[in-house]
Design a protein around this motif. Structure first.
Motif, mmCIF file in Angstrom:
data_model
loop_
_atom_site.group_PDB
_atom_site.id
_atom_site.type_symbol
_atom_site.label_atom_id
_atom_site.label_comp_id
_atom_site.label_asym_id
_atom_site.label_seq_id
_atom_site.Cartn_x
_atom_site.Cartn_y
_atom_site.Cartn_z
ATOM 1 N N UNK A 224 59.621 110.858 43.324
ATOM 2 C CA UNK A 224 60.866 110.183 43.683
ATOM 3 C C UNK A 224 61.060 110.323 45.188
ATOM 4 N N UNK A 225 61.022 109.205 45.892
ATOM 5 C CA UNK A 225 61.017 109.255 47.361
ATOM 6 C C UNK A 225 62.101 108.340 47.929
ATOM 7 N N UNK A 226 62.918 108.898 48.814
ATOM 8 C CA UNK A 226 63.903 108.096 49.535
ATOM 9 C C UNK A 226 63.209 107.387 50.693
ATOM 10 N N UNK A 227 63.346 106.050 50.758
ATOM 11 C CA UNK A 227 62.609 105.247 51.727
ATOM 12 C C UNK A 227 63.437 104.807 52.930
ATOM 13 N N UNK A 228 64.762 104.824 52.809
ATOM 14 C CA UNK A 228 65.580 104.374 53.921
ATOM 15 C C UNK A 228 66.774 103.566 53.440
ATOM 16 N N UNK A 229 67.299 102.721 54.312
ATOM 17 C CA UNK A 229 68.495 101.946 54.009
ATOM 18 C C UNK A 229 68.318 100.924 52.910
ATOM 19 N N UNK A 230 69.389 100.223 52.594
ATOM 20 C CA UNK A 230 69.383 99.223 51.522
ATOM 21 C C UNK A 230 68.231 98.233 51.699
ATOM 22 N N UNK A 231 67.514 97.973 50.623
ATOM 23 C CA UNK A 231 66.366 97.071 50.641
ATOM 24 C C UNK A 231 65.036 97.776 50.835
ATOM 25 N N UNK B 70 57.683 106.029 29.274
ATOM 26 C CA UNK B 70 57.695 106.851 28.057
ATOM 27 C C UNK B 70 57.615 108.335 28.380
ATOM 28 N N UNK B 71 56.748 108.699 29.317
ATOM 29 C CA UNK B 71 56.500 110.110 29.617
ATOM 30 C C UNK B 71 57.434 110.696 30.668
ATOM 31 N N UNK B 72 58.284 109.867 31.247
ATOM 32 C CA UNK B 72 59.192 110.350 32.277
ATOM 33 C C UNK B 72 58.488 110.699 33.571
ATOM 34 N N UNK B 73 57.420 109.955 33.872
ATOM 35 C CA UNK B 73 56.610 110.253 35.060
ATOM 36 C C UNK B 73 56.583 109.092 36.047
ATOM 37 N N UNK B 74 57.590 108.255 36.021
ATOM 38 C CA UNK B 74 57.638 107.104 36.908
ATOM 39 C C UNK B 74 57.683 107.513 38.378
ATOM 40 N N UNK B 75 57.114 106.655 39.206
ATOM 41 C CA UNK B 75 57.348 106.745 40.647
ATOM 42 C C UNK B 75 58.586 105.919 40.951
ATOM 43 N N UNK B 76 59.534 106.504 41.663
ATOM 44 C CA UNK B 76 60.791 105.818 41.983
ATOM 45 C C UNK B 76 60.918 105.728 43.497
ATOM 46 N N UNK B 77 61.098 104.491 43.991
ATOM 47 C CA UNK B 77 61.181 104.225 45.432
ATOM 48 C C UNK B 77 62.608 103.778 45.739
ATOM 49 N N UNK B 78 63.329 104.543 46.528
ATOM 50 C CA UNK B 78 64.764 104.301 46.645
ATOM 51 C C UNK B 78 65.212 103.889 48.037
ATOM 52 N N UNK B 79 66.132 102.924 48.074
ATOM 53 C CA UNK B 79 66.774 102.506 49.307
ATOM 54 C C UNK B 79 68.282 102.548 49.135
#
Length: 291
Positions: free
Chosen positions: A160-167, A131-140
């Protein structure tokens, strides 16, 4: 590539807040949900309804999916009517469902073969964060695709953090769920202890929420428990799904997680008692029912 048209599949508890934030940031958002009624209010607020996944996928720059289970993810991505078969080359696909790392890698591979870029980007923060647009986003996935989708992600999240390759995003979400599982037991036990000791649980929270015991669950879900508000920011049935994925992945790595295993057993007991659609804070009922 500037991403201006966004397709969003899955407008449930989390999806509704996420779509609203995208609309508020000026994106043209096309939505699809199996239950039409769940999208009606969003259409009234400016979203565009699509009757099929095929129709949605073919006309947007980025497709975001936020559904319930890995099987749901498979159903919407694959097959003749699915996302990968119908999206345009160059489209970014972001699955924000908590799913399996194996499935994330499969989506990535098949999307790449069609000239698309897939990101596994599960989130944390519950309905409040959505709702508040404050999600933590973990990306592969590929870092270039992640950076291209950065502005879109920033419309929905803050950490919002890039974690590495797919998965890698899904593996990171498993770490998140493992930490939450045992933490929720601690939150509930603290409240039960406070009550048995004759303390005011509200004032106890004022003290312990800002010390070494502080956590998102303690600050956001413990107050709901005190109000006997068990509405779902995150469904118990979905949390059991997540814990099952984490335990399966841990087994593949020959890793034992006794805290997670115990938490899953407790939540399964609640689910069997009819609490599967309650929020995770309903774990307190495990103690209330065993008094």
């Amino acid at each position: 590539m500037e991403l201006r048209t966004i397709g969003f599949i899955g407008t449930g508890v989390m999806g509704q807040g996420m779509v609203r934030n995208l609309i508020n940031e000026g994106y043209s958002v096309y939505i699809y949900n199996r239950t039409h009624s769940k999208g009606k209010v969003l259409v009234e607020e400016g979203a565009f309804w699509c009757d099929t996944i095929k129709d949605l996928s073919s006309q947007v720059d980025m497709v975001i999916t936020m559904v319930g289970y890995p099987k749901d993810v498979e159903d919407i991505y694959f097959g003749a009517e699915g996302i990968i078969a119908n999206a345009k080359p160059g489209t970014i696909l972001a699955d924000m469902t908590t799913s399996t790392p194996t499935l994330a890698k499969k989506i990535y591979k098949e999307a790449l073969e069609k000239g698309m870029h897939a990101i596994d980007a599960p989130v944390s923060g519950g309905d409040i964060g959505a709702k508040n647009g404050t999600l933590t986003i973990m990306a592969g996935g590929d870092e270039e695709a992640f950076r291209s989708a950065g502005e879109v992600f920033r419309a929905m999240g803050k950490n919002i953090v890039y974690q590495g390759g797919a998965g890698s995003g899904q593996h990171t979400k498993m770490c998140n769920q493992i930490a939450i599982a045992s933490n929720m037991i601690g939150v509930c036990e603290a409240l039960v202890y406070a009550e048995k000791a004759g303390l005011n649980a509200g004032t106890v929270l004022e003290s312990i929420s800002f010390g070494a015991a502080g956590s998102w669950s303690l600050s956001n879900l413990a107050p709901r428990i005190l109000k006997e508000d068990y509405s779902p920011g995150f469904f118990i049935k979905h949390f059991i799904k997540d814990m099952s994925i984490a335990l399966e992945e841990a087994e593949k790595m020959d890793l034992k997680l006794p805290g997670l295993k115990m938490a899953k057993q407790m939540y399964e007991e609640l689910s069997n008692d009819g609490e599967e659609n309650s929020g995770t804070q309903a774990l307190i009922k495990y103690w209330l029912s065993n008094e």
